[in-house]
Write an enzyme that holds these catalytic residues in place. Structure first.
Site: not given
Length: 207
Positions: A41, A45, A69, A129
């Site tokens: 993943e 960010r 994210t 998650k």
């Protein structure tokens, strides 16, 4: 449609890549791939995140690369356009879930409490998650919800490390753990990529 667990297979960890450049992202992914990791993943960010995701897919075409994210529809669209193989979010909202439910690739929505779990389940997401896992109950929370939400499987992320990952993986409702500890910032900064390979091997060999 393919579900996330099908892509994940028997891999017990979802390794997380945070890259400040495309080159850095490829180097991290290569070190992970060297250990036998087939799915990673890339968290969005940093300004270079999407470029890194594209570069990783080009450099390692047999690696499954997802975008993390994802917090709004615009980021979702950019991630899919970049070729993301799956999508991970840190949280959920009705508006975000509306968009995620239309995704052409597997999605792992982020939840932190029972209301989130139920909301994501109502949109059809049974793979979720738990984030940030260590701050919202960790193992005890996952044990507590296992009978209430018997059809939900989790990828706890946040606060997972080399000391406790096996405890999480021992839970029946955990499909994998999210891991930043296998690519520690100091290793990346010093270009000590062999430590990333070794950390990934430790997880794969001790599951």
């Amino acid at each position: 449609m393919t579900v996330f667990s099908t892509l994940l297979g028997n891999q017990p960890i979802l390794p997380i890549i945070q890259a400040n450049s495309s080159e850095e992202g490829v180097a991290i992914a290569t070190a992970m791939h060297k250990a036998g990791i087939h799915l990673v993943e890339v968290v969005l960010r940093t300004p270079a995140s999407l470029d890194a995701l594209i570069a990783i897919k080009k450099a390692l075409p047999d690696l499954c690369v997802g975008a993390g994210t994802i917090t709004d529809q615009a980021l979702l669209a950019k991630s899919l356009a970049a070729g993301s193989d799956f999508i991970v979010t840190p949280a959920v909202s009705p508006r975000l879930l509306d968009a995620l439910s239309q995704s052409s690739v597997p999605v792992v929505p982020g939840v932190s409490n029972t209301a989130d779990i139920l909301l994501a389940k109502e949109y059809g997401f049974t793979e979720q998650k738990l984030f940030p896992a260590s701050l919202c109950g960790g193992e005890q929370f996952l044990k507590a919800v296992s009978s209430v939400f018997a059809d939900i499987r989790f990828c706890p992320t946040g606060g997972i490390n080399e000391q406790n990952f096996k405890d999480y993986l021992a839970l029946n409702n955990v499909m994998a753990v999210g891991g930043t500890w296998v690519a520690q910032p100091q290793w990346v900064q010093s270009k000590d990529y062999d430590k990333i390979t070794q950390a990934c091997l430790q997880v794969l060999n001790n599951n």
